[in-house]
Design a protein around this motif. Sequence first.
Motif, PDB file in Angstrom:
ATOM      1  N   GLY A  91       0.845  -1.188   0.000  1.00 32.90           N
ATOM      2  CA  GLY A  91       0.000   0.000   0.000  1.00 32.90           C
ATOM      3  C   GLY A  91       0.873   1.227   0.000  1.00 32.90           C
ATOM      4  N   ALA A  92       0.270   2.380   0.204  1.00 30.65           N
ATOM      5  CA  ALA A  92       1.015   3.641   0.205  1.00 30.65           C
ATOM      6  C   ALA A  92       2.092   3.669   1.273  1.00 30.65           C
ATOM      7  CB  ALA A  92       0.053   4.813   0.405  1.00 30.65           C
ATOM      8  N   GLY A  93       1.834   3.046   2.423  1.00 33.16           N
ATOM      9  CA  GLY A  93       2.813   3.080   3.504  1.00 33.16           C
ATOM     10  C   GLY A  93       3.002   1.764   4.226  1.00 33.16           C
ATOM     11  N   VAL A  94       2.239   0.736   3.850  1.00 30.48           N
ATOM     12  CA  VAL A  94       2.268  -0.537   4.579  1.00 30.48           C
ATOM     13  C   VAL A  94       2.520  -1.695   3.630  1.00 30.48           C
ATOM     14  CG1 VAL A  94       0.806  -2.161   5.864  1.00 30.48           C
ATOM     15  CG2 VAL A  94       0.760   0.241   6.452  1.00 30.48           C
ATOM     16  N   ASP A  95       3.299  -2.655   4.093  1.00 31.64           N
ATOM     17  CA  ASP A  95       3.465  -3.943   3.416  1.00 31.64           C
ATOM     18  C   ASP A  95       2.798  -4.990   4.295  1.00 31.64           C
ATOM     19  OD1 ASP A  95       5.008  -2.718   1.462  1.00 31.64           O
ATOM     20  OD2 ASP A  95       6.896  -3.202   2.456  1.00 31.64           O
ATOM     21  N   ARG A 115       4.200  -4.381   8.101  1.00 29.81           N
ATOM     22  CA  ARG A 115       5.343  -3.465   8.224  1.00 29.81           C
ATOM     23  C   ARG A 115       4.940  -2.118   7.684  1.00 29.81           C
ATOM     24  NH1 ARG A 115      10.469  -7.444   7.158  1.00 29.81           N
ATOM     25  NH2 ARG A 115       9.567  -9.116   8.398  1.00 29.81           N
ATOM     26  N   VAL A 116       5.080  -1.104   8.535  1.00 35.58           N
ATOM     27  CA  VAL A 116       4.793   0.259   8.120  1.00 35.58           C
ATOM     28  C   VAL A 116       6.135   0.884   7.771  1.00 35.58           C
ATOM     29  CG1 VAL A 116       3.711   2.456   8.743  1.00 35.58           C
ATOM     30  CG2 VAL A 116       2.841   0.307   9.731  1.00 35.58           C
ATOM     31  N   ARG A 117       6.251   1.373   6.537  1.00 37.68           N
ATOM     32  CA  ARG A 117       7.520   1.912   6.058  1.00 37.68           C
ATOM     33  C   ARG A 117       7.869   3.226   6.749  1.00 37.68           C
ATOM     34  NH1 ARG A 117       5.246   2.065   1.221  1.00 37.68           N
ATOM     35  NH2 ARG A 117       4.520   0.010   0.680  1.00 37.68           N
ATOM     36  N   ALA A 118       9.153   3.421   6.982  1.00 32.45           N
ATOM     37  CA  ALA A 118       9.669   4.609   7.674  1.00 32.45           C
ATOM     38  C   ALA A 118       9.176   5.887   7.006  1.00 32.45           C
ATOM     39  CB  ALA A 118      11.196   4.583   7.696  1.00 32.45           C
ATOM     40  N   VAL A 135       2.431  -4.062  18.254  1.00 32.61           N
ATOM     41  CA  VAL A 135       3.694  -3.559  17.734  1.00 32.61           C
ATOM     42  C   VAL A 135       4.840  -4.424  18.251  1.00 32.61           C
ATOM     43  CG1 VAL A 135       5.264  -1.578  17.663  1.00 32.61           C
ATOM     44  CG2 VAL A 135       2.785  -1.215  17.563  1.00 32.61           C
ATOM     45  N   GLN A 136       5.675  -4.898  17.350  1.00 35.50           N
ATOM     46  CA  GLN A 136       6.830  -5.728  17.697  1.00 35.50           C
ATOM     47  C   GLN A 136       8.110  -4.902  17.767  1.00 35.50           C
ATOM     48  OE1 GLN A 136       6.026  -9.109  18.388  1.00 35.50           O
ATOM     49  NE2 GLN A 136       4.099  -8.002  18.233  1.00 35.50           N
ATOM     50  N   ALA A 137       8.240  -3.909  16.887  1.00 34.20           N
ATOM     51  CA  ALA A 137       9.441  -3.058  16.864  1.00 34.20           C
ATOM     52  C   ALA A 137       9.080  -1.719  16.234  1.00 34.20           C
ATOM     53  CB  ALA A 137      10.556  -3.726  16.067  1.00 34.20           C
ATOM     54  N   GLY A 138       9.608  -0.643  16.823  1.00 26.77           N
ATOM     55  CA  GLY A 138       9.397   0.694  16.280  1.00 26.77           C
ATOM     56  C   GLY A 138       8.310   1.455  17.012  1.00 26.77           C
ATOM     57  N   THR A 139       8.041   2.661  16.514  1.00 24.13           N
ATOM     58  CA  THR A 139       7.003   3.532  17.064  1.00 24.13           C
ATOM     59  C   THR A 139       5.918   3.707  16.011  1.00 24.13           C
ATOM     60  OG1 THR A 139       8.584   4.727  18.437  1.00 24.13           O
ATOM     61  CG2 THR A 139       6.502   5.840  17.957  1.00 24.13           C
ATOM     62  N   LEU A 140       4.687   3.378  16.385  1.00 25.02           N
ATOM     63  CA  LEU A 140       3.556   3.438  15.466  1.00 25.02           C
ATOM     64  C   LEU A 140       2.563   4.484  15.955  1.00 25.02           C
ATOM     65  CD1 LEU A 140       2.030   2.163  13.020  1.00 25.02           C
ATOM     66  CD2 LEU A 140       0.948   0.620  14.677  1.00 25.02           C
ATOM     67  N   TYR A 167      -2.278   4.332   9.830  1.00 24.78           N
ATOM     68  CA  TYR A 167      -1.061   3.973  10.545  1.00 24.78           C
ATOM     69  C   TYR A 167       0.068   4.833  10.002  1.00 24.78           C
ATOM     70  CZ  TYR A 167      -3.249  -0.375  12.211  1.00 24.78           C
ATOM     71  OH  TYR A 167      -4.048  -1.293  12.829  1.00 24.78           O
ATOM     72  N   GLU A 168       0.968   5.231  10.899  1.00 22.92           N
ATOM     73  CA  GLU A 168       2.092   6.067  10.487  1.00 22.92           C
ATOM     74  C   GLU A 168       3.340   5.658  11.260  1.00 22.92           C
ATOM     75  OE1 GLU A 168       3.153  10.824  10.136  1.00 22.92           O
ATOM     76  OE2 GLU A 168       1.249  10.192  11.015  1.00 22.92           O
ATOM     77  N   ALA A 169       4.468   5.624  10.555  1.00 21.74           N
ATOM     78  CA  ALA A 169       5.760   5.283  11.163  1.00 21.74           C
ATOM     79  C   ALA A 169       6.643   6.523  11.113  1.00 21.74           C
ATOM     80  CB  ALA A 169       6.408   4.127  10.407  1.00 21.74           C
ATOM     81  N   PRO A 170       6.618   7.367  12.166  1.00 23.89           N
ATOM     82  CA  PRO A 170       7.345   8.635  12.104  1.00 23.89           C
ATOM     83  C   PRO A 170       8.855   8.515  12.254  1.00 23.89           C
ATOM     84  CG  PRO A 170       6.355   8.369  14.256  1.00 23.89           C
ATOM     85  CD  PRO A 170       5.890   7.213  13.419  1.00 23.89           C
ATOM     86  N   ASP A 171       9.326   7.454  12.941  1.00 19.63           N
ATOM     87  CA  ASP A 171      10.742   7.385  13.314  1.00 19.63           C
ATOM     88  C   ASP A 171      11.540   6.271  12.655  1.00 19.63           C
ATOM     89  OD1 ASP A 171      10.188   9.488  15.085  1.00 19.63           O
ATOM     90  OD2 ASP A 171       9.635   8.080  16.671  1.00 19.63           O
ATOM     91  N   GLY A 172      10.942   5.475  11.832  1.00 14.32           N
ATOM     92  CA  GLY A 172      11.614   4.328  11.225  1.00 14.32           C
ATOM     93  C   GLY A 172      10.596   3.231  10.998  1.00 14.32           C
ATOM     94  N   GLU A 173      11.014   2.164  10.333  1.00 13.85           N
ATOM     95  CA  GLU A 173      10.091   1.072  10.038  1.00 13.85           C
ATOM     96  C   GLU A 173       9.465   0.515  11.317  1.00 13.85           C
ATOM     97  OE1 GLU A 173      10.357  -2.559   7.080  1.00 13.85           O
ATOM     98  OE2 GLU A 173      11.286  -3.100   8.992  1.00 13.85           O
ATOM     99  N   VAL A 174       8.175   0.172  11.215  1.00 14.75           N
ATOM    100  CA  VAL A 174       7.454  -0.457  12.316  1.00 14.75           C
ATOM    101  C   VAL A 174       7.101  -1.874  11.893  1.00 14.75           C
ATOM    102  CG1 VAL A 174       5.367  -0.436  13.737  1.00 14.75           C
ATOM    103  CG2 VAL A 174       6.491   1.719  13.131  1.00 14.75           C
ATOM    104  N   ARG A 175       7.456  -2.826  12.744  1.00 15.77           N
ATOM    105  CA  ARG A 175       7.055  -4.223  12.528  1.00 15.77           C
ATOM    106  C   ARG A 175       5.943  -4.524  13.509  1.00 15.77           C
ATOM    107  NH1 ARG A 175      11.617  -8.420  11.785  1.00 15.77           N
ATOM    108  NH2 ARG A 175       9.746  -9.453  11.085  1.00 15.77           N
ATOM    109  N   SER A 176       4.869  -5.099  12.997  1.00 17.28           N
ATOM    110  CA  SER A 176       3.730  -5.399  13.856  1.00 17.28           C
ATOM    111  C   SER A 176       2.989  -6.623  13.348  1.00 17.28           C
ATOM    112  CB  SER A 176       2.787  -4.194  13.928  1.00 17.28           C
ATOM    113  OG  SER A 176       2.327  -3.838  12.642  1.00 17.28           O
ATOM    114  N   VAL A 177       2.134  -7.130  14.210  1.00 14.48           N
ATOM    115  CA  VAL A 177       1.235  -8.222  13.862  1.00 14.48           C
ATOM    116  C   VAL A 177      -0.161  -7.620  13.789  1.00 14.48           C
ATOM    117  CG1 VAL A 177       0.222 -10.399  14.628  1.00 14.48           C
ATOM    118  CG2 VAL A 177       2.658  -9.953  14.992  1.00 14.48           C
TER     119      VAL A 177
END
Length: 194
Positions: A91-95, A115-118, A135-140, A167-177
């Motif tokens: 998508g525009a910001g998510v895989d 995964r929300v792209r940085a 959220v598994q890693a990052g800030t969402l 959803y938005e990843a302001p600081d880097g990639e976000v990994r989530s379930v």
Amino acid sequence: MHASDGSIRGQLAANLRRARSGLGLSISELSRLSGIGKATLSQLESGAGNPTIETVFSLSRALRMPISDLLDASTAEPTVVRGADVEVLRGAGVDLRPLSRLETGESIVELYDQRVRAGRRQDSDGHVGIEHTSVQAGTLLVHLAGRTTRLEAGDYIRFDATAPHSYEAPDGEVRSVLLLQYRPDRAGATITPH
């Protein structure tokens, strides 16, 4: 590409034709309900289109059916899903990597690696179901009903997915379930064309 292959395109082609036909909708009616052009829908049904997250969510909303009904093929147990082998729905910001669909007497649950792209944002006009994100890693950042909720690794949010959200990843990639939960009385609901 043929609808019988195991790709997202192939599964979507076969399942979209079946769902549209089962509801007695023409391509024109589905175009009006989903906001997707007739030519694009024809390409998707032939397996030649390139579906995005936005397209699949629009179809899910228009057909009032779980996303997995559009993307999954029946498989036998046990099932092992290798992340590297799963076709990514972009998508525009998510895989999104669809991993599994679980059915119980009380609900249908779809499981996704998300995964929300940085520096990116993924907007949704809403779709059927209840959305659960861990959220598994990052800030969402989750934008919902005019409010923004900040989630860190280990945090979880649940909300009614019919409302517009992003959803938005302001600081880097976000990994989530991501889990999408559907009640049986909402999944596959009958649509009355207007």
